[in-house]
Design an enzyme around this catalytic site. Structure first.
Site, mmCIF file in Angstrom:
data_model
loop_
_atom_site.group_PDB
_atom_site.id
_atom_site.type_symbol
_atom_site.label_atom_id
_atom_site.label_comp_id
_atom_site.label_asym_id
_atom_site.label_seq_id
_atom_site.Cartn_x
_atom_site.Cartn_y
_atom_site.Cartn_z
ATOM 1 N N SER A 273 1.020 -1.300 0.052
ATOM 2 C CA SER A 273 0.127 -0.256 0.074
ATOM 3 C C SER A 273 1.145 1.148 0.173
ATOM 4 O O SER A 273 1.950 1.450 0.562
ATOM 5 C CB SER A 273 -0.818 -0.407 1.194
ATOM 6 O OG SER A 273 -1.431 -1.350 1.380
ATOM 7 N N CYS A 275 2.916 2.584 -2.132
ATOM 8 C CA CYS A 275 4.111 2.540 -3.491
ATOM 9 C C CYS A 275 3.815 3.021 -4.788
ATOM 10 O O CYS A 275 5.117 1.593 -5.186
ATOM 11 C CB CYS A 275 4.561 1.215 -2.861
ATOM 12 S SG CYS A 275 5.368 0.827 -1.318
HETATM 13 C C1 SPV Z 1 -4.118 -1.235 0.961
HETATM 14 O O1 SPV Z 1 -4.440 -0.356 1.923
HETATM 15 O O2 SPV Z 1 -3.763 -1.675 0.425
HETATM 16 C C2 SPV Z 1 -5.857 -0.849 0.156
HETATM 17 C C3 SPV Z 1 -6.661 0.048 1.670
HETATM 18 O O3 SPV Z 1 -5.963 -1.640 -0.715
HETATM 19 S S1 SPV Z 1 -7.307 -0.503 2.276
HETATM 20 O O4 SPV Z 1 -6.993 -1.969 2.695
HETATM 21 O O5 SPV Z 1 -8.873 -1.134 2.226
HETATM 22 O O6 SPV Z 1 -6.996 -0.117 3.929
HETATM 23 MN MN MN Z 2 -4.304 -2.813 -0.836
#
Ligand code: SPV
Ligand code: MN
Length: 630
Positions: A273, A275
């Site tokens: 996330s 990146c």
């Molecule tokens: C992530 O953090 O990898 C996301 C957002 O895609 S969530 O998983 O919904 O927080």
């Molecule tokens: Mn994600």
């Protein structure tokens, strides 16, 4: 249906809501809903079908109850999560694990009976005075070998509304499948709310995954990553299901890359996330099929992929008209968008890095905000959360791929892995083969923690295939499944590594944000055998003259040999140290890691040492190229 369920539903689900439930003839579904009602004790139950008027009701209620507020642009609303609820909460997210069958210790877990008692205790009576919404969805296109039907019970109209933007409607899918009980079940309550409609008891936040029953519990939280059951919570269940059935559920975007003569080649990408995943998925000139979760199946020897989702829950920080023109346009045009945890002033949303000055006061997830305001520990509160987000449907993007709803998915020909790696890997390379890619790109992915999860940022870690937070089977098994999947394909996707964060000694990035557009074109050409490469110890790297041509073509930019050398010099000591860290991780954290992992790491070490013996610690790509066949 069992008599006890019939009684609960008859007594508590009123009017046409009852009829809507009864027209899905599924005792397992009725069992789950009756139990949720019994446990959470809502005043009313609203059953949402796929009908536009039902969905409109959810939209209106999200505003009427104060969980969302309209912004100036038609269709835009904003929502705030509380100050302690602005990202996925790794610590509070646990698997409910049967005592006799524990998971790898790297995975956060609690004994099933104790965990169930705890989370059900917190959910008990949590919906008193509120409405429970029942919604039906399909992960993956409907009526497809990929479809997974899901039912969500929640007392949050914001959660139900977000899911409407992010997933495919599934009420009709449930009706079509009759009595089948193989669906995912999600139960969420935001818990007690303050007058701003923000969860109060965040210290009692729990997100528990009962994979023995394909069921998810989430309580005392609102942040979509903790509450929208279909997102990362369902991904954890999907990984178990994929393990049973011989396919892969991955934390990957899907994009269609354009090649010469209108050719389109589908690529997937796994990044932790925050990146660069969404911005890669949305590259101008290419088409987007998904930005977060992909299902991969072997259909007659071919790798086929679908997007599990239908929308984007994307990071809004740093979205500017220059860097992200496609998404920016949607964010400033009328249409349905939910903004979360931005700064709001005079009906307009503001975010960090939007390329213009922000107001000095407004509202944000901390309440009324002004420049210089500090939190309870005396730290300045930023105008908007770093992890502020937008939720919208993919079909609002002008470059959405035409195959989004294809029941057989798209043929997948390349996969890229990338993390926040400031010091080691070159910006782009291709693995020698599937197994080499799975081990040295995916299972060796190093990154640092980001604001997407609650907790300290910048802590280095290995994040297997960018999916470690969501792996719900023993980690060694997960790696083995990936290895086996490719072995059974007629022509496995090529595996690439990318590193957008490579820096010089002074910490300056060696690449521009937009360079990834060139990397994708190079991958596309490699897949079709239309460009040569240099054999480096860690994989194939691009030749200078090809990149120079592509930089001109794609970005109209002059790419110098100096830039190339700075970016593609093989840093042997750093790579060797990385292999040591990776090996240590697999030996200590991955019980049952496949032997192939260690063999492939050792072979890479040997290649690096051989190159060092010949050229020294830092090897320019032109030196590697010398003496190699073209
Ligand atoms: C992530 O953090 O990898 C996301 C957002 O895609 S969530 O998983 O919904 O927080
Ligand atoms: Mn994600």
């Amino acid at each position: 249906m069992e008599e006890r369920d019939q009684k609960v539903l008859e007594a508590r689900v009123r009017g046409d809501n009852f009829d809507k439930l009864m027209s899905v003839p599924n005792p397992a579904l009725h069992r789950f809903i009756a139990d949720a009602i019994d446990l959470c004790a809502p005043d009313a139950v609203f059953v949402c079908t796929d009908a536009p008027e039902d969905i409109e009701y959810i939209r209106q209620q999200a505003i009427a109850c104060g969980e969302e507020t309209p912004l100036e642009a038609p269709g835009h609303t904003f929502h705030f999560d509380g100050p302690h609820d602005l990202g996925r909460d790794r610590e509070k997210t646990k698997y409910l694990v049967p005592a006799e069958d524990p998971l790898s210790k790297a995975l956060n877990q609690v004994e099933r009976d104790a965990g169930l008692r705890e989370v059900r205790g917190l959910l008990k009576g949590s919906m008193k005075g509120r409405t429970m919404i029942v919604r039906f969805f399909s992960l993956g296109p409907t009526n497809s070998v990929f479809s997974i039907p899901c039912v969500q019970c929640t007392d949050s109209f914001y959660v139900a509304h977000s899911e409407d933007l992010l997933y495919r409607a599934g009420y009709e899918e449930f009706r079509r499948r009759g009595e089948r009980s193989d669906f995912f079940r999600m139960l969420h309550s935001a818990g007690r709310l303050d007058q701003r409609m923000v969860s109060i008891d965040v210290d009692k936040k729990r997100i528990y995954i009962d994979y023995t029953r394909d069921t998810i519990y989430s309580v005392n939280t609102q942040y979509a990553g903790n509450t929208v059951g279909l997102k990362k919570l369902a991904l954890r269940l999907a990984i178990r299901k994929a393990d049973r059935e011989g396919w892969l559920a991955e934390h990957m975007f899907l994009l269609g890359a354009r090649g010469p003569n209108g050719r389109k080649t589908y690529l997937a990408g796994a990044f932790p996330s925050a990146c660069g995943k969404t911005s890669t998925a949305m590259l101008p000139g290419e088409t987007i099929l998904g930005d977060d979760i992909a299902y991969l199946r072997n259909l007659d020897g071919q790798c086929r992929a679908v997007n599990a989702e239908f929308g984007i829950f994307g990071i809004i920080q740093d979205v500017t008209p220059q860097d992200d023109p496609i998404i920016h346009k949607v964010l400033v045009s009328p249409g349905e968008v939910i903004f979360s945890n931005v700064l709001v002033k005079d009906g307009k949303p503001y975010w960090l890095g939007m390329g213009r000055e922000l107001p000095t006061e407004g509202m944000n997830s901390f309440g009324p905000w002004h420049k210089g305001k500090t939190d309870e520990t005396g730290n300045p509160i930023p105008p908007a959360a770093k992890n502020a987000r937008y939720a919208l449907c993919l079909d609002t993007l002008e470059n959405v791929d035409a195959e989004l709803e294809s029941p057989l998915g798209v043929p997948l020909e390349g996969i890229m892995y990338g993390g926040r790696d400031h010091r080691t890997s070159v910006p782009l390379w291709q693995s020698f083969d599937w197994e080499h890619g799975i081990v040295t790109c995916g299972a060796s992915l190093e990154t640092v923690t980001t604001y997407a999860t609650v907790g300290e940022e910048g802590i280095p870690e290995i994040n297997l295939m960018s999916i470690q937070d969501f792996v719900s089977i023993p980690l060694g098994k997960y790696i083995q499944n990936n290895l086996d999947f490719g072995k059974k394909l007629t022509r496995p996707p090529l595996v690439f590594g990318v590193n957008y964060f490579l820096s010089d000694r002074d910490g300056h990035f060696l690449n521009d944000r937009c360079d990834k557009a060139v990397w994708v074109k190079w991958m596309e050409l490699r897949i079709h055998g239309e460009v040569e490469a240099i054999r480096a110890p860690t994989g194939y790297i691009p030749k200078y003259e090809d990149l120079r041509r592509l930089f001109r073509q794609v970005l109209d930019k002059e790419y110098t040999p100096q830039e190339y050398v700075a970016q593609f010099t093989m840093r042997v000591p750093e790579n060797l140290r990385k292999l040591d860290r990776v090996e240590k991780f697999h030996r200590s954290e991955v019980p049952g890691a496949p032997a192939e992992v260690f063999e492939i790491i050792e072979a890479q070490r040997e290649r690096l040492r051989a190159v060092r013996d010949e050229f020294g610690d830092y090897v320019a790509p032109f030196d590697l190229q010398k003496g190699q066949a073209p």
